[in-house]
Design an enzyme around this catalytic site. Structure first.
Site, short mmCIF file in Angstrom:
data_model
loop_
_atom_site.label_atom_id
_atom_site.label_comp_id
_atom_site.label_asym_id
_atom_site.label_seq_id
_atom_site.Cartn_x
_atom_site.Cartn_y
_atom_site.Cartn_z
N GLU A 95 7.06 4.15 4.65
CA GLU A 95 5.98 4.47 3.71
C GLU A 95 4.68 4.84 4.42
O GLU A 95 4.19 4.08 5.25
CB GLU A 95 5.74 3.25 2.79
CG GLU A 95 4.74 3.56 1.68
CD GLU A 95 4.60 2.43 0.67
OE1 GLU A 95 5.29 1.41 0.78
OE2 GLU A 95 3.77 2.60 -0.24
N LYS A 122 3.97 -7.07 -3.62
CA LYS A 122 4.67 -5.96 -2.98
C LYS A 122 3.78 -5.41 -1.87
O LYS A 122 4.24 -5.06 -0.78
CB LYS A 122 5.02 -4.88 -4.01
CG LYS A 122 5.98 -3.81 -3.50
CD LYS A 122 5.31 -2.69 -2.72
CE LYS A 122 6.30 -1.64 -2.26
NZ LYS A 122 5.67 -0.60 -1.43
N ASP A 138 16.10 -10.55 8.92
CA ASP A 138 16.71 -10.34 7.59
C ASP A 138 15.60 -10.23 6.54
O ASP A 138 15.06 -11.24 6.09
CB ASP A 138 17.63 -11.55 7.33
CG ASP A 138 18.33 -11.47 5.99
OD1 ASP A 138 17.93 -10.67 5.14
OD2 ASP A 138 19.28 -12.25 5.79
N HIS A 183 -4.00 6.88 0.59
CA HIS A 183 -2.54 6.95 0.63
C HIS A 183 -2.07 8.40 0.55
O HIS A 183 -1.24 8.84 1.35
CB HIS A 183 -1.96 6.12 -0.52
CG HIS A 183 -0.47 6.15 -0.58
ND1 HIS A 183 0.31 5.49 0.34
CD2 HIS A 183 0.38 6.81 -1.41
CE1 HIS A 183 1.58 5.71 0.05
NE2 HIS A 183 1.66 6.52 -1.01
N1 COA Z 1 -3.44 6.59 11.49
C1 COA Z 1 -3.61 5.39 12.05
N2 COA Z 1 -4.63 4.56 11.75
C2 COA Z 1 -5.51 4.96 10.83
C3 COA Z 1 -5.39 6.20 10.18
C4 COA Z 1 -4.30 7.04 10.56
N3 COA Z 1 -4.10 8.23 10.02
N4 COA Z 1 -6.39 6.33 9.30
C5 COA Z 1 -7.12 5.20 9.38
N5 COA Z 1 -6.60 4.36 10.29
C6 COA Z 1 -7.09 3.02 10.66
C7 COA Z 1 -7.58 2.99 12.09
O1 COA Z 1 -7.43 1.68 12.59
C8 COA Z 1 -9.03 3.33 11.93
O2 COA Z 1 -9.85 2.83 12.94
P1 COA Z 1 -9.58 3.12 14.50
O3 COA Z 1 -8.94 4.47 14.59
O4 COA Z 1 -10.93 3.02 15.09
O5 COA Z 1 -8.67 2.04 14.95
C9 COA Z 1 -9.40 2.64 10.65
O6 COA Z 1 -8.22 2.73 9.84
C10 COA Z 1 -10.55 3.28 9.92
O7 COA Z 1 -10.39 4.67 9.92
P2 COA Z 1 -11.02 5.60 8.79
O8 COA Z 1 -10.72 7.01 9.11
O9 COA Z 1 -12.44 5.19 8.59
O10 COA Z 1 -10.13 5.17 7.53
P3 COA Z 1 -10.30 5.59 6.03
O11 COA Z 1 -11.55 5.02 5.48
O12 COA Z 1 -10.04 7.03 5.86
O13 COA Z 1 -9.07 4.77 5.37
C11 COA Z 1 -6.82 4.12 4.96
C12 COA Z 1 -7.76 5.26 5.37
C13 COA Z 1 -5.44 4.70 4.67
C14 COA Z 1 -6.72 3.12 6.11
C15 COA Z 1 -7.43 3.43 3.71
O14 COA Z 1 -7.64 4.37 2.71
C16 COA Z 1 -6.57 2.32 3.16
O15 COA Z 1 -6.53 1.23 3.68
N6 COA Z 1 -5.93 2.58 2.03
C17 COA Z 1 -4.98 1.67 1.44
C18 COA Z 1 -3.61 2.08 1.86
C19 COA Z 1 -2.56 1.14 1.39
O16 COA Z 1 -2.81 0.04 0.97
N7 COA Z 1 -1.31 1.60 1.46
C20 COA Z 1 -0.19 0.84 1.05
C21 COA Z 1 0.76 1.67 0.25
S1 COA Z 1 0.04 2.38 -1.21
#
Ligand code: COA
Length: 430
Positions: free
Chosen positions: A87, A271, A287, A385
């Site tokens: 995911e 979840k 597991d 997401h």
């Molecule tokens: N790959 C890896 N790490 C990522 C990333 C990517 N594409 N995008 C964000 N991150 C992580 C990194 O740790 C990053 O900091 P670092 O690179 O200095 O370590 C940190 O998040 C912040 O990055 P930023 O670009 O400011 O993130 P964002 O504000 O755009 O947030 C999400 C992106 C996805 C992290 C955020 O929207 C989120 O937590 N959403 C919820 C997602 C969720 O719960 N998914 C479950 C299934 S629905």
């Protein structure tokens, strides 16, 4: 790697690298051998021959992406965490929250002893309470017989430590008595050990109760084998460009309350926790059905299904999150031993015991929960997401190579993450 050597889980710009560069950086950071690196890269390490020895009617290997969550600090130690998951946004979200948590001292974890329950069902008794008493009277004999089946576990300090007897006087099939063996399984998941013990003691239970033993099997409601994680975050550390720390904190507290009181929400909330838990369970060859079963049964232990985490505000106005859940994971036996990538994943994390692994897993579950709650309570889940899911959509629409990132970025920019749109963009560029 030398146990005393400290690693840094803060890998700047990790997300922008190519997979092989990330793997090299991980190997350097954790002192991983070439063999372990290859295992994590999934380069034919799980052979069909080996897979054929693991399950039945094998025809091949099913592959999954392996990612690494960065930024985690647990009990003062930095740790890089392998996650096997299909995911999008899960690894990013865990890393995001771990980054905020590390500025607040990271996660603090603990666990109970690794005690599993095995159940022995007795039917055909007319005096279930008398039968209970007689089983308890035979406790020493039962424990001795159980332990005679696993001298090695006993030598390691584990083994059957106690028993419990539960009575169901009004079952529809007549009075039912259920004996539990409480077994410290040390670093094993423990299913085989406790099942063998349960089968071994059945004749004694029949003899003392005068009833008939039917089922002899572990309980996945491993409520004596718990792992816990806590995180404490200041309001300032939560603030983003769009939302104040206070607004995010209130959003998380309201979201938690919703999950606490409403099972429809609690299921989705939990979840989200399992989004963090399962990928580490899978990456270490454990597991995940056992962990899922234990988690949800534990979440319903009061009679009402509710949140596995709690979120509160402390006296200093900080947000305090906790997660406590059953954690029946092992380091010995099963796929943990036979799958080379699982072994490598354990070495990446320098896992010292099954309880240590359980604590790492709940820290990831807590981080994942917080990331989802933060997004849900502010901008909504779809922004972060869907931006990451856009790469899946681009691939589904036929994009390859550099087109994947380009089309995904365009979809995210347009806020229209659909396969139709991706196809249209691809055709335009061809
Ligand atoms: N790959 C890896 N790490 C990522 C990333 C990517 N594409 N995008 C964000 N991150 C992580 C990194 O740790 C990053 O900091 P670092 O690179 O200095 O370590 C940190 O998040 C912040 O990055 P930023 O670009 O400011 O993130 P964002 O504000 O755009 O947030 C999400 C992106 C996805 C992290 C955020 O929207 C989120 O937590 N959403 C919820 C997602 C969720 O719960 N998914 C479950 C299934 S629905």
């Amino acid at each position: 790697m030398d146990q005393a050597q400290k690693i840094s889980s803060r890998l700047e710009g990790y997300r922008n690298k190519a997979p092989n560069e990330r793997l090299d950086q991980l190997a350097t950071a954790t002192g991983l051998s070439q063999g372990d690196s290859a295992a994590l890269a999934g380069q034919g390490v799980l052979t069909v021959e080996r897979a054929n020895g693991m399950i039945e009617n094998v025809i091949g290997i099913f592959e999954m992406p392996m990612g690494v969550a960065t930024n985690f600090t647990i009990n003062g130690d930095d740790i890089l965490i392998p996650m096997a998951v299909e995911e999008p946004s899960v690894v990013a979200a865990a890393s995001y929250m771990a980054r905020i948590a590390r500025d607040n001292g990271g996660f603090v974890t603990s666990s109970t002893l690794p005690v599993m329950r095995a159940q022995v069902q007795v039917i055909g008794v007319t005096d279930p309470f008398g039968a209970r008493s007689r089983i308890l009277g035979a406790k020493e004999r039962i424990i001795e017989t159980a332990n005679s089946r696993d001298a090695f576990l006993v030598k390691l300090g584990g083994g059957c430590k106690d028993i419990e007897v539960h009575v169901f006087p009004e079952s529809r099939r007549g009075p039912m008595v259920v004996m539990h063996l409480l077994v410290d399984v040390r670093d094993a998941m423990g299913a085989n050990a406790v099942n063998t013990m349960a089968e071994a003691v059945a004749p004694i239970v029949e003899e003392v109760t005068g009833g008939s033993v039917r089922l002899r099997i572990l309980s996945n409601l491993a409520d004596l084998r718990l792992s816990r994680a806590t995180v404490t975050l200041t309001e300032q550390s939560l603030a983003t460009k769009e939302f104040s720390g206070r607004r995010i904190m209130d959003g998380i507290l309201d979201a938690y309350e919703f999950a606490r009181i409403d099972p429809y929400r609690a299921a989705t909330h939990n979840k989200g926790i399992m989004n963090g838990v399962d990928p580490v369970v899978v990456a270490t060859g454990n597991d995940w059905r056992a962990i899922e079963a234990g988690a949800h049964a534990y979440a319903a232990r009061s009679g009402q299904y509710t949140s596995l985490t709690t979120w509160e505000e402390d006296k200093e106005g900080r947000l305090v999150g906790t997660l406590e859940m059953p954690m029946a994971v092992g380091l010995v036996g099963g796929a943990t031993k036979t799958h080379p990538a699982a072994q490598a994943a354990l070495r990446v994390m320098n896992v010292k015991s099954a309880s240590h692994l359980g604590e790492i897993i709940v820290a990831v579950g807590l981080a994942q929960n917080m990331a989802a709650l933060r997004a849900l309570a502010t901008e909504g889940i779809q922004r972060g997401h869907m931006a990451l899911h856009a790469r899946n959509i681009a691939i589904a629409a036929g994009a390859t190579g550099a087109d994947i990132e380009r089309i995904a970025a365009e979809l995210a920019r347009l806020g229209d993450v659909r396969t139709d749109k991706a196809r249209e963009l691809l055709e335009q560029s061809r």
